[in-house]
Design a protein around this motif. Structure first.
Motif, short mmCIF file in Angstrom:
data_model
loop_
_atom_site.label_atom_id
_atom_site.label_comp_id
_atom_site.label_asym_id
_atom_site.label_seq_id
_atom_site.Cartn_x
_atom_site.Cartn_y
_atom_site.Cartn_z
N GLU A 1 0.75 -1.15 -0.02
CA GLU A 1 0.00 0.48 -0.04
C GLU A 1 0.82 1.09 -0.25
O GLU A 1 0.45 2.33 -0.43
N LEU A 2 1.98 0.67 0.58
CA LEU A 2 2.78 2.60 0.92
C LEU A 2 3.40 2.82 -0.98
O LEU A 2 3.30 3.62 -1.03
N VAL A 3 3.55 2.03 -1.18
CA VAL A 3 4.27 1.83 -3.11
C VAL A 3 2.68 2.28 -3.68
O VAL A 3 3.32 3.07 -4.71
N ARG B 1 14.15 6.94 3.01
CA ARG B 1 14.60 7.34 1.56
C ARG B 1 14.94 5.69 1.20
O ARG B 1 14.68 4.80 0.36
N ARG B 2 15.82 4.67 1.13
CA ARG B 2 17.10 3.73 1.50
C ARG B 2 15.53 2.57 1.33
O ARG B 2 15.63 1.73 0.43
N ASN B 3 14.76 2.58 2.70
CA ASN B 3 14.09 1.78 2.48
C ASN B 3 12.48 1.34 1.80
O ASN B 3 12.34 0.28 0.76
N PHE B 4 12.15 2.62 1.72
CA PHE B 4 11.31 3.21 0.37
C PHE B 4 12.20 2.46 -1.21
O PHE B 4 11.37 1.50 -2.33
N ILE B 5 13.43 2.40 -1.28
CA ILE B 5 13.69 2.56 -2.63
C ILE B 5 13.81 0.83 -2.61
O ILE B 5 13.21 0.59 -4.30
N ARG B 6 13.71 0.42 -2.08
CA ARG B 6 14.31 -0.86 -1.86
C ARG B 6 12.28 -1.59 -2.38
O ARG B 6 12.51 -2.95 -3.11
#
Length: 149
Positions: free
Chosen positions: A45-47, A75-80
């Motif tokens: 859901e976040l993506v 940011r790092r976790n989001f990109i992953r």
């Protein structure tokens, strides 16, 4: 066939059909026939929220940091997470959204290429042309000549 589609449906349907069925024997690739549409076939859901923000604000030259500003993720976790869910990075996703918007504007032929570039969310003409050619396989001018009415 394309003339009939354009006459009885509309120009965008005729262009889409031409892209789907066209085979250009003189080219090394067929990437300029492709229509990219964002993938939402994931359960993150976040993506999904980030994808929606990017699709709504791509013209504003939004950055990844602005997209995740109030989301509970680094940011790092989001990109992953984004790459796992969609198969591409957030920056690539944003670039593809912008290039698809530019393609549609170029097909319409109302705007000059600089206007298309700005409406698609780019400020640097050279970077826009290079990225357009990399993703589409044609320059913006060549694409317009091929698909504009």
């Amino acid at each position: 066939m394309l003339h009939i589609l354009e006459k009885y449906c509309d120009r965008s349907t005729a262009i889409y059909t031409a892209k789907v069925f066209a085979i250009d024997m003189d080219r090394a690739g067929q990437s300029y026939f492709a229509n990219w549409s964002p993938s939402r076939a994931h359960n993150d859901e976040l993506v999904t929220a980030a994808q929606q923000r990017m699709e709504e604000r791509f013209q504003d030259r939004v950055t990844v940091e602005e997209v995740i500003h109030d989301l509970p993720v680094s940011r790092r976790n989001f990109i992953r997470r984004f790459k796992t869910a969609t198969g591409i990075t957030p920056i690539e996703y944003l670039q593809r959204i912008r290039i698809e918007a530019a393609k549609k504007l170029l097909e319409g032929k109302q705007e000059n290429i600089t206007g298309v570039m700005i409406q698609a969310g780019y400020e640097d003409a050279k970077a826009f042309r290079q990225l357009f050619r990399k993703i589409v396989g044609l320059s913006p001018k060549e694409y317009r000549e091929k698909y504009a009415g």
